[in-house]
Design a protein around this motif. Structure first.
Motif, PDB file in Angstrom:
ATOM      1  N   PHE A  46      -6.758  23.564  14.055  1.00 66.52           N
ATOM      2  CA  PHE A  46      -7.453  24.613  13.314  1.00 66.52           C
ATOM      3  C   PHE A  46      -8.870  24.811  13.902  1.00 66.52           C
TER       4      PHE A  46
ATOM      5  N   HIS B 290     -16.293  33.683   6.045  1.00 68.50           N
ATOM      6  CA  HIS B 290     -15.225  33.244   6.935  1.00 68.50           C
ATOM      7  C   HIS B 290     -15.124  31.731   6.961  1.00 68.50           C
ATOM      8  N   ARG B 291     -16.288  31.089   6.942  1.00 73.02           N
ATOM      9  CA  ARG B 291     -16.256  29.613   6.950  1.00 73.02           C
ATOM     10  C   ARG B 291     -15.642  29.079   5.672  1.00 73.02           C
TER      11      ARG B 291
ATOM     12  N   ALA C 207      -8.534  26.847   3.839  1.00 74.02           N
ATOM     13  CA  ALA C 207      -7.302  26.693   4.625  1.00 74.02           C
ATOM     14  C   ALA C 207      -7.096  25.232   4.995  1.00 74.02           C
ATOM     15  N   ILE C 208      -8.198  24.582   5.358  1.00 74.22           N
ATOM     16  CA  ILE C 208      -8.089  23.152   5.729  1.00 74.22           C
ATOM     17  C   ILE C 208      -7.636  22.334   4.546  1.00 74.22           C
TER      18      ILE C 208
ATOM     19  N   ALA D 135       1.932  21.212   8.749  1.00 71.49           N
ATOM     20  CA  ALA D 135       0.595  21.383   8.202  1.00 71.49           C
ATOM     21  C   ALA D 135      -0.402  20.486   8.922  1.00 71.49           C
TER      22      ALA D 135
ATOM     23  N   SER E 132      -1.910  28.780   7.030  1.00 75.48           N
ATOM     24  CA  SER E 132      -2.112  27.687   6.066  1.00 75.48           C
ATOM     25  C   SER E 132      -1.620  28.120   4.685  1.00 75.48           C
TER      26      SER E 132
ATOM     27  N   ILE F 159      -5.643  30.950   9.163  1.00 79.91           N
ATOM     28  CA  ILE F 159      -5.857  30.890   7.701  1.00 79.91           C
ATOM     29  C   ILE F 159      -4.591  31.363   6.980  1.00 79.91           C
TER      30      ILE F 159
ATOM     31  N   LYS G  32     -13.421  30.538   3.873  1.00 80.10           N
ATOM     32  CA  LYS G  32     -11.973  30.741   3.964  1.00 80.10           C
ATOM     33  C   LYS G  32     -11.332  29.666   4.820  1.00 80.10           C
ATOM     34  N   LYS G  33     -12.018  29.283   5.885  1.00 75.29           N
ATOM     35  CA  LYS G  33     -11.480  28.235   6.761  1.00 75.29           C
ATOM     36  C   LYS G  33     -11.450  26.906   6.035  1.00 75.29           C
TER      37      LYS G  33
ATOM     38  N   ILE H 207      -9.456  23.403  -3.507  1.00 76.22           N
ATOM     39  CA  ILE H 207      -9.082  24.780  -3.146  1.00 76.22           C
ATOM     40  C   ILE H 207      -9.583  25.733  -4.217  1.00 76.22           C
TER      41      ILE H 207
ATOM     42  N   PHE I  14     -20.979  37.481   6.583  1.00 78.79           N
ATOM     43  CA  PHE I  14     -19.565  37.533   6.980  1.00 78.79           C
ATOM     44  C   PHE I  14     -19.103  36.170   7.459  1.00 78.79           C
ATOM     45  N   LEU I  15     -19.975  35.517   8.224  1.00 79.16           N
ATOM     46  CA  LEU I  15     -19.604  34.207   8.763  1.00 79.16           C
ATOM     47  C   LEU I  15     -19.480  33.163   7.659  1.00 79.16           C
TER      48      LEU I  15
ATOM     49  N   ARG J  23      -5.848  23.312   2.128  1.00 82.33           N
ATOM     50  CA  ARG J  23      -4.429  23.604   1.905  1.00 82.33           C
ATOM     51  C   ARG J  23      -3.571  22.783   2.853  1.00 82.33           C
ATOM     52  N   LEU J  24      -3.976  22.782   4.101  1.00 86.94           N
ATOM     53  CA  LEU J  24      -3.198  22.034   5.090  1.00 86.94           C
ATOM     54  C   LEU J  24      -3.196  20.539   4.756  1.00 86.94           C
ATOM     55  N   ARG J  25      -4.333  20.061   4.298  1.00 89.49           N
ATOM     56  CA  ARG J  25      -4.409  18.638   3.924  1.00 89.49           C
ATOM     57  C   ARG J  25      -3.483  18.349   2.741  1.00 89.49           C
TER      58      ARG J  25
END
Lengths: 178, 765
Positions: B49, A90-91, A97-98, B42, B70, B67, A93-94, A115, A86-87, A100-102
């Protein structure tokens, strides 16, 4: 008005919590399973009558029970933690997300490649994890390894998962409990 | 409608699209800011984050929320960029569409205005008032101009999207509505649905959800509040009613008192509380005031409208008067100019046509002016003076009509004159043509003479001058004496009296001239014949070459085994070669004939030069020369040198139209009567038929009698004639009659009760 409501909710909470399972120590694993399956938090309310289907709680009760459930789940996570699989998911997915933000922050469309790569890995992880074993399989596994029958209604959540942990340890060590 | 080349820069006003472009730039700038803002969000989100693993459910939920955020930010960024692209494209499309529509409208206006101006100018120059067509054209041009003005004036509101850019920019500047609000506003301005955008935002979702719950709670609170308010009002109404009832003696003064009494009356009548009655009264008064205000507004606007109409009417009238005044002044000038022009043309001695046209122009102007003045008088109020003026104008109009008639008559006469002139010119031209033909002929003759004289000079025998003179003297003496002798002997060839030397010389000269003429004619005719043969030969050569080409093609087809006409073409070639040989033969024979004639004429010439024939040949030679022998010879020679079916109408050798011809050995000549019997058969067909029916082989035999076919025919006729015929006729069941015809004799036999068998069979004799 808000105060009244707040007071009413507090009053109701006090009264309700007296009738509920409040931790993993006393919550039977049977109800733990039912809550996970049916998403019905009414199973947290103690009852002499064992029923497989219960009415969903009212809104106020739901509000109270949701807070309780959160506390119980936190206890579970504190005791047993999240599973490694699970972790990992989850990692991943994180990580996505990072990226995406970048991409948004730097206005760099090339990050979409990362991505996409993460998404592929994520799909592979989820696929590898499979659908997971259901409760009965897990129970049978524990019973077979520990050679102890498990009564769902009498075994608490913590007891059950400690036994599971032990069984997994035994299996990994290649020994069986005598 | 006038057509002209219209350039883009002439149509498009350079500044008309500036507003739209500026708004588009502003929007682009705003969207870019939005994109930047999203980027900032962002980067902030990235900073905060959570990187550590969650330890409990709340941390897990928080991390899951991050998440989700984002994902939302990424989607917002994409959508914003898409919006920016769409906005640019939309603006570009709108500008282009506006440009094309605007340019089209501008072009229409330019053409319409040009056409209207041309028509108006034409009418003015013609001295007429604006025709209906002109007025329609002017009206159309003005209408288009108004439309363009409207577009230019309302450039900011040309499309909803262009105008609302300002609102979007303002909102962005003031930060109203937040991100989703701005986007919604922009989206609305652009006509793009941004609901999807809003729903993507979790914040918005939560906001909506919470706000709904809160608004519900507020609504409940409001309801509770209202009920209490209503209760308060009821109490107040009761109190007030009591006040009115108990304090009835108190009379309020002034306007307030009147109002209060009115409201109290309403309250008593309706049973409502005073407050409610106040509201009703106020409402009623408000409505009344509003009604009055609207009525006043309507009346004012109507008044304004009527004033505006009156102004427009006055303006139009003023314009019409100015136009009439302008036209009248212009007309007078035009008439003066026209009269001056006529006088000038007459002085300069211009053509009738020019003077006529100028007079026509003057008359048209006068008629137009007269008509315009009549129309002007008709619009004015009728009175005695105007009536008098009108009568004068009508009389003048009649006079002008008469002048027009006269002018038209002159036009007809002028045309007749022109026609006559052209006829005379035609005669002159014809004469000129004839003269030029004769001149050409003379030139040609002169050239021929010059050539001939050169040839003669070449052929001259060189004789010394003294010898020639001596011979000439002796010859002339000899001639003179011979003539005298002949005249004395009564020879018709001579003259009754002795001729003088001069007369002999003159005679000789005349004979020589005639002979020369004959020779010239002969040469010309033989030249023509030679040319004709050459042309025929060339034609034949061309045909041969064509046949050879086709032969080659057909031979190729033959080699390939395809359908071809090779054999047919070979036959054609053979015919052409035969024709070629004939033409060569003909050319040769004509040449021989020419030489023969030349020799003969030379002989005549020499004979004439020698003073005439000693044995009467001179007379014959003279007759030949005088009767244009050469021409007859030539005609006769080239006419049927290779045979002919008809020698033509004849010459003038003798009284029967005889003509000379060159014949060759073993040729056949028929008389005219014999030729008539043959009819239209050509020589070729005649010969072929004789050959076919072997008629020539029956030489010496009576062909009619020995004609086998004729004999057979005769026999057949006799057989048919003498054939026995029989017939049976039944007069009744018992009586039959048989008729037998043979050799023209009929025998009739009657049978009574003949047997049945015999009835069925033909009777045999």
């Amino acid at each position: 008005m808000n105060k009244l409501l707040h007071f009413f909710i507090q009053y109701r909470e006090k009264k309700l919590l007296k009738k509920c399972y409040t931790s993993i120590e006393d919550l039977p694993v049977f109800y733990w399973r039912k809550i996970h399956e049916s998403k019905n938090l009414s199973f947290l309310i103690r009852s002499d009558i064992i029923s497989l289907n219960k009415k969903h709680p009212s809104k106020i009760n739901l509000f109270i029970l949701a807070k309780l459930w959160e506390r119980i789940y936190d206890q579970y996570i504190e005791a047993f933690g999240f599973s490694e699989e699970f972790l990992e998911i989850h990692r991943k997915k994180k990580e996505m997300a990072i990226w995406r933000l970048r991409m948004v922050a730097e206005n760099n469309k090339s990050h979409q490649n990362f991505i996409n790569a993460c998404q592929i890995e994520l799909d592979a992880m989820i696929k590898a994890q499979g659908s997971g074993s259901n409760y009965f399989e897990t129970k049978a596994f524990v019973e077979s390894v520990m050679r102890v029958p498990i009564d769902d209604l009498k075994t608490s959540v913590s007891e059950f998962y400690y036994k599971l942990k032990l069984a997994e340890k035994k299996i990994s060590n290649g020994t069986r409990a005598d | 409608m006038a057509q002209e080349q219209i350039k883009g820069e002439q149509i498009i006003q350079p500044d008309w699209a500036a507003n739209a472009i500026k708004s588009a730039n502003d929007l682009d700038e705003a969207l870019q800011k939005l994109i930047q803002h999203t980027g900032v969000l962002a980067s902030d989100a990235k900073k905060v984050f959570p990187s550590a693993d969650p330890k409990n459910l709340s941390e897990l939920n928080a991390q899951n929320a991050a998440i989700e955020k984002s994902i939302d930010l990424q989607k917002q960024d994409i959508q914003t960029k898409i919006l920016a692209q769409q906005a640019n494209k939309r603006v570009r499309d709108e500008v282009l569409a506006s440009l094309s529509a605007y340019s089209k409208l501008s072009r229409e206006y330019r053409l319409a205005s040009q056409a209207a101006k041309d028509m108006a100018a034409a009418d003015i120059l013609a001295g007429k008032a604006f025709s209906q067509t002109t007025k329609e054209a002017i009206f159309k041009a003005n209408g288009l101009n108004e439309q363009l003005k409207k577009i230019d004036a309302s450039m900011g509101n040309y499309t909803r999207n262009v105008g609302n850019y300002h609102g979007a920019v303002k909102a962005l500047a003031s930060g109203v509505g937040g991100l989703s609000g701005i986007m919604a506003m922009i989206g609305e301005a652009l006509g793009i649905n941004t609901e999807a955008l809003q729903t993507l935002t979790n914040t918005s979702k939560e906001l909506i959800k919470t706000s709904r719950e809160l608004s519900h709670a507020k609504h409940l609170e409001a309801i509770a509040g209202e009920e209490s308010t209503v209760a308060t009002e009821v109490n107040t109404a009761a109190t007030e009613t009591n006040v009115v009832a108990t304090e009835g003696a108190t009379e309020a003064t002034g306007l307030y008192g009147i109002a209060l009494r009115g409201v109290a009356a309403i309250s008593q009548a309706t049973g409502l509380s005073m407050a409610a009655s106040w509201a009703l009264a106020t409402g009623g008064i408000t409505i009344l005031i509003a009604g009055i205000a609207s009525l006043v507004y309507y009346l004012n606007s109507a008044k304004d409208a009527s004033e505006e109409l009156a102004k427009q009417e006055a303006y139009r009238k003023d314009q019409a008067e100015r136009e009439a005044e302008f036209l009248s002044v212009y007309d007078k000038e035009a008439i003066d100019n026209a009269e001056t022009k006529i006088a000038l043309l007459k002085k300069q001695g211009a053509s009738i046509k020019e003077i006529h046209d100028a007079e026509q122009e003057l008359l048209s102007l006068k008629i137009a002016q007269n008509k315009a003045e009549q129309e002007k008088l008709n619009t004015q109020t009728p009175d005695a003076e105007n009536e008098k003026k009108l009568n004068t104008l009508l009389v003048e109009a009649n006079k002008l009509k008469n002048e027009q008639l006269l002018l038209d008559t002159k036009e007809v006469d002028k045309k007749k004159e022109l026609n006559k002139v052209s006829e005379d010119e035609l005669d002159i031209l014809l004469k000129f043509v004839h003269t030029s033909e004769e001149l050409q002929k003379i030139q040609k003759d002169a050239q021929h003479d010059a050539a001939q004289s050169r040839t003669d000079k070449e052929n001259l025998i060189v004789v010394t001058d003294n010898e020639a003179k001596a011979v000439k003297h002796l010859t002339s003496e000899y001639d003179r004496l011979n003539k005298t002798k002949a005249g004395l002997a009564g020879d018709s060839s001579g003259s009754p009296s002795a001729l003088t030397q001069k007369e002999i010389d003159l005679q000789k000269k005349a004979d020589a001239e005639k002979l020369e003429n004959a020779k010239k004619l002969n040469d010309a005719i033989f030249k023509l014949a030679e040319d004709r043969v050459k042309a025929e030969q060339n034609l034949n050569k061309e045909q041969l070459s064509k046949i050879d080409e086709q032969l080659n093609q057909q031979f190729e087809l033959l080699k390939n085994g395809q359908k071809n006409t090779y054999d047919f073409l070979l036959k054609e070639k053979a015919k052409a070669l035969e024709e070629q040989a004939k033409l060569e033969k003909k050319a040769r024979k004509e040449k021989e004939a020419e030489q023969l004639v030349n020799i003969f004429l030379e002989f005549l010439k020499a004979d004439i030069a020698a003073g005439g024939g000693k044995n009467g040949f001179g007379a014959a030679a003279k007759a030949l020369a005088q009767t244009a022998l050469a021409k007859t010879l030539a005609e006769g020679l080239s006419g049927f040198y290779e045979g002919t079916e008809d020698t033509g109408s004849g010459g003038n050798i003798d009284s029967k139209g005889g003509m000379l011809a060159v014949l060759h050995p073993h040729e056949r000549v028929l008389t005219a009567e014999q030729n008539a019997m043959i009819g239209s058969l050509s020589n070729e067909e005649l010969v072929n038929s004789v050959f076919k029916y072997h008629i020539a082989e029956k030489k010496g035999i009576d062909m009619i009698k020995d004609n086998v076919i004729e004999e057979k025919l005769d026999q057949l006729i006799s057989v048919v004639k003498n054939k026995k015929e029989s017939s049976v006729e039944w007069k009744s069941l018992w009586i039959a009659t048989q008729k037998v015809t043979e050799g023209g004799i009929t025998n009739e036999t009657t049978f009574i009760n003949p047997p049945i068998i015999k009835r069925q069979q033909p009777f045999k004799n």
